[in-house]
Enzyme design. Structure first.
Site, PDB file in Angstrom:
ATOM      1  CB  ILE A  29       2.250 -20.589  -3.175  1.00  0.00           C
ATOM      2  CG1 ILE A  29       0.803 -20.352  -3.629  1.00  0.00           C
ATOM      3  CG2 ILE A  29       3.181 -20.649  -4.390  1.00  0.00           C
ATOM      4  CD1 ILE A  29       0.546 -18.973  -4.187  1.00  0.00           C
ATOM      5  CE1 TYR A 178       1.208 -10.106   0.513  1.00  0.00           C
ATOM      6  CE2 TYR A 178      -0.431  -9.651  -1.176  1.00  0.00           C
ATOM      7  CZ  TYR A 178       0.523 -10.477  -0.626  1.00  0.00           C
ATOM      8  OH  TYR A 178       0.796 -11.682  -1.223  1.00  0.00           O
ATOM      9  CE  LYS A 182       4.256 -11.214  -3.079  1.00  0.00           C
ATOM     10  NZ  LYS A 182       5.173 -12.219  -2.469  1.00  0.00           N
TER      11      LYS A 182
END
Length: 313
Positions: A29, A178, A182
């Site tokens: 991204i 993870y 975030k």
């Protein structure tokens, strides 16, 4: 007032003379965010620890955006002491936006740590960006209405932070860790906005997430990204629910460029938050917990040895 012209992801406004930094701009991204921003005439800096991958990404961007002004910034978010030198190496007189995109995602144990002794995903994805913001502050304050865009994840919706175990030393599970890293990034973006507004700062903090972004639905950019025809065909049914990484970059690109974007908002794909053009979503539920966000902020300051103000006032 809202603009009467709908935002068009394929017809971005010009940004000549502006300078944007995209962390992790060499792949995924981040790459497509950099490519799209380069098409506006801006100078785009790719923050990456891998010089060879950064060179390949810049070559690919230039092949798709003739005349693109893209440069590499050596950047290792897992190495906190190195970040001041990286910020100093920018060699620019202002910074109009930084996109905190880079991230580490581990699929399997064992638990790993950064050089500083922080759990790798939390240390890189959250603490690295938290500390980098401190060192970028003078450049961001020099630009009018600069923006800090933090890229979260749809995975953060189902996670909750454990402030007593931010480093995941107990019962380590990679996917959960993870998601929490975030989520920590998103709390940082929202808390940063509250602090900027309280200080009447000209800097905006905006949070985005890319929805569901699959490699197999992503346009090829060899050697940065390749896919086989079979991989793409097998993934087509999933396109009803998710999209590729080119589209996953749209919320971040809009957060950087759209003059109607305000601080403290969350931008995400408009179809179930998973695919489609970007729009603003309500910040609600556990994402909107200012008490927890402040506690995380204070803990992060201790971990990176930073001034709680981050010098952005």
């Amino acid at each position: 007032m809202p603009s009467s012209t709908p935002w068009d992801v394929h017809r971005l406004p010009r940004a000549d003379g502006k300078i944007f930094l995209v962390t992790g701009g060499n792949a995924g991204i981040g790459y497509f965010t950099a490519e799209q921003l380069a098409g506006t005439g801006a100078t785009v800096l790719l923050g990456s620890r891998d010089a060879a991958k950064a060179q390949a990404a810049m070559a690919s961007i230039r092949s798709h955006v003739p005349g693109a002004d893209v440069r590499h910034l050596p950047l290792d978010l897992a190495d906190l002491p190195s970040l001041k030198a990286s910020a100093d190496a920018l060699a620019v007189d202002h910074l109009d936006a930084v996109v905190h995109n880079a991230g580490v995602a581990l699929d399997h144990p064992p638990r790993r740590e950064t050089k500083d002794g922080n759990e790798l995903m939390f240390g890189t994805n959250h603490l690295g960006h938290f500390a980098l913001t401190h060192w970028l502050a003078p450049l961001l304050l020099t630009a009018p209405a600069s923006r800090i865009v933090t890229v979260g994840s749809f995975a953060a919706k189902s996670e909750r932070l454990d402030l007593d175990d931010l480093q995941s030393t107990r019962d380590y599970k990679p996917k959960r860790t993870y998601g929490r890293s975030k989520l920590a990034q998103m709390y940082f973006g929202f808390e940063l906005d509250r602090r900027l507004r309280a200080a009447n700062s000209s800097v905006l903090s905006v949070v985005v997430h890319p929805g569901g972004a699959l490699d197999s639905l992503t346009p090829p950019r060899p050697p940065v990204h390749t896919r086989t025809t079979n991989e793409h065909l097998r993934a087509l049914p999933a396109a009803l629910l998710v999209h590729g990484k080119e589209a996953g970059a749209w919320p971040a690109v809009r957060a950087v460029l759209d003059p109607q974007v305000s601080g403290g908002r969350l931008w995400a794909p408009h179809i179930f938050g998973l695919r489609g053009k970007p729009r603003a979503e309500p910040v609600k539920g556990h994402w909107a917990d200012p008490v927890l966000a402040e506690r995380l902020w204070n803990a992060s300051c201790d971990l990176v040895d930073a001034d709680p103000s981050l010098a952005l006032t």
